[in-house]
Design a protein around this motif. Structure first.
Motif, short mmCIF file in Angstrom:
data_model
loop_
_atom_site.label_atom_id
_atom_site.label_comp_id
_atom_site.label_asym_id
_atom_site.label_seq_id
_atom_site.Cartn_x
_atom_site.Cartn_y
_atom_site.Cartn_z
N LEU A 24 0.77 -1.22 -0.17
CA LEU A 24 0.31 -0.02 -0.24
C LEU A 24 0.67 1.36 0.43
CD1 LEU A 24 -2.79 -0.95 2.34
CD2 LEU A 24 -3.19 -0.19 -0.20
N VAL A 25 2.15 1.20 1.03
CA VAL A 25 3.09 2.83 0.89
C VAL A 25 3.47 2.21 -0.72
CG1 VAL A 25 5.03 3.08 1.82
CG2 VAL A 25 3.47 2.40 3.00
N GLY A 26 3.80 1.69 -1.59
CA GLY A 26 4.17 1.79 -2.27
C GLY A 26 3.56 2.15 -3.52
N LEU A 27 2.40 1.12 -3.91
CA LEU A 27 1.29 1.95 -4.37
C LEU A 27 0.47 3.85 -4.21
CD1 LEU A 27 -1.12 -0.62 -4.44
CD2 LEU A 27 0.49 0.12 -6.41
N TYR A 28 1.29 3.69 -2.79
CA TYR A 28 0.49 5.18 -2.16
C TYR A 28 1.58 6.40 -2.98
CZ TYR A 28 -1.70 9.26 0.36
OH TYR A 28 -1.96 10.30 0.60
N ILE A 29 2.17 5.86 -2.94
CA ILE A 29 4.03 6.63 -3.25
C ILE A 29 4.10 6.57 -4.91
CG2 ILE A 29 6.00 6.77 -3.54
CD1 ILE A 29 6.51 5.41 -0.66
N ALA A 30 3.38 5.80 -5.56
CA ALA A 30 3.04 6.19 -6.78
C ALA A 30 1.93 7.28 -7.96
CB ALA A 30 2.67 4.79 -7.70
N ARG A 31 1.40 8.09 -6.68
CA ARG A 31 1.02 8.78 -7.11
C ARG A 31 -0.28 8.91 -7.46
NH1 ARG A 31 2.02 12.79 -3.44
NH2 ARG A 31 4.48 13.19 -3.22
N ASP A 32 -0.79 7.56 -7.40
CA ASP A 32 -2.31 7.39 -8.35
C ASP A 32 -3.37 7.96 -7.79
OD1 ASP A 32 -3.85 6.23 -9.98
OD2 ASP A 32 -3.30 4.62 -10.59
N HIS B 55 -4.64 6.61 -4.16
CA HIS B 55 -4.82 7.73 -2.96
C HIS B 55 -6.83 7.43 -2.36
CE1 HIS B 55 -1.68 9.93 -3.36
NE2 HIS B 55 -1.40 9.69 -3.78
N THR B 56 -7.59 7.44 -3.17
CA THR B 56 -8.62 7.19 -2.62
C THR B 56 -9.19 5.88 -2.06
OG1 THR B 56 -9.53 8.54 -5.07
CG2 THR B 56 -11.18 7.19 -3.97
N PHE B 57 -8.40 4.43 -2.77
CA PHE B 57 -8.89 3.88 -1.86
C PHE B 57 -8.05 3.67 -0.14
CE2 PHE B 57 -7.05 -0.95 -0.72
CZ PHE B 57 -7.75 -1.37 -1.15
N VAL B 58 -6.63 3.91 -0.74
CA VAL B 58 -5.95 4.47 0.42
C VAL B 58 -6.97 4.89 1.90
CG1 VAL B 58 -4.42 4.91 1.77
CG2 VAL B 58 -4.06 3.70 0.02
N ALA B 59 -8.01 6.18 1.47
CA ALA B 59 -8.27 7.11 2.06
C ALA B 59 -9.71 6.41 2.44
CB ALA B 59 -8.22 8.15 1.16
N ARG B 60 -10.24 5.78 1.68
CA ARG B 60 -11.48 5.12 2.32
C ARG B 60 -11.85 3.66 3.36
NH1 ARG B 60 -13.23 2.86 -2.57
NH2 ARG B 60 -13.13 0.96 -2.15
N ILE B 61 -10.33 2.66 3.34
CA ILE B 61 -9.90 1.88 3.87
C ILE B 61 -8.58 2.29 4.68
CG2 ILE B 61 -10.46 -0.09 1.89
CD1 ILE B 61 -7.20 -0.51 2.17
N ALA B 62 -8.41 2.84 5.34
CA ALA B 62 -7.47 3.97 6.53
C ALA B 62 -8.10 3.37 7.63
CB ALA B 62 -6.69 5.11 5.90
N LEU B 63 -9.03 4.12 7.98
CA LEU B 63 -9.85 4.13 9.19
C LEU B 63 -10.27 3.17 10.07
CD1 LEU B 63 -9.89 6.11 11.99
CD2 LEU B 63 -11.70 7.00 10.16
N PRO B 64 -11.25 1.88 8.45
CA PRO B 64 -11.94 0.57 9.13
C PRO B 64 -10.30 -0.35 9.77
CG PRO B 64 -12.64 1.83 6.90
CD PRO B 64 -11.59 2.84 7.29
N LEU B 65 -9.52 -0.15 8.50
CA LEU B 65 -8.34 -1.18 8.54
C LEU B 65 -7.65 -0.91 9.70
CD1 LEU B 65 -7.18 -3.54 7.33
CD2 LEU B 65 -6.01 -2.11 6.16
#
Length: 124
Positions: free
Chosen positions: A24-32, A36-46
């Motif tokens: 996830l960190v690697g994908l987040y750094i990719a700036r796609d 970013h939307t996916f990580v923002a959506r799952i960060a708090l529940p996860l």
């Protein structure tokens, strides 16, 4: 279930979560933007789920299996237990501002855990 099987399952789960976190960190750094939307959506529940599972498992080890926590284990719990209550509440209320508190608490706990692991591995 005996404690050796539980240890194996917990360590396997931790390793898989670390691989997932690195991905996830690697994908987040990719700036796609989709990532970013996916990580923002799952960060708090996860993170809520991980904190609750950490709380429950620490209590299972100490209360069910009778493993007495050392001083550093208690310090790690001091920084984990509040997260198991703060993060689900923030998820319920849809508050994103809790991220800073979660990062600080888990960061301090991680430093203590790394030091604890260092002492266990070096016999110090």
């Amino acid at each position: 279930m005996d404690i050796l099987t539980l240890n194996w399952l917990v360590s396997l789960g931790a390793a898989l979560m670390q691989i997932g976190a690195l991905a996830l960190v690697g994908l987040y750094i990719a700036r796609d933007p989709r990532v970013h939307t996916f990580v923002a959506r799952i960060a708090l529940p996860l993170s809520s789920l991980i904190a609750i599972v950490g709380l429950v498992m620490s209590l299972v080890y100490s209360e069910h299996f009778g493993v007495i926590p050392c001083g550093l284990c208690w310090m790690e719990r001091v920084f984990l237990y509040p997260l198991a209550f703060i993060l689900p509440l923030a998820w319920y209320r849809r508050e994103k501002s809790v991220a800073l508190y979660g990062i600080v608490l888990s960061g301090i706990g991680a430093v203590i855990a790394l030091y604890h692991h260092y002492l266990q591995m070096t016999g110090g």
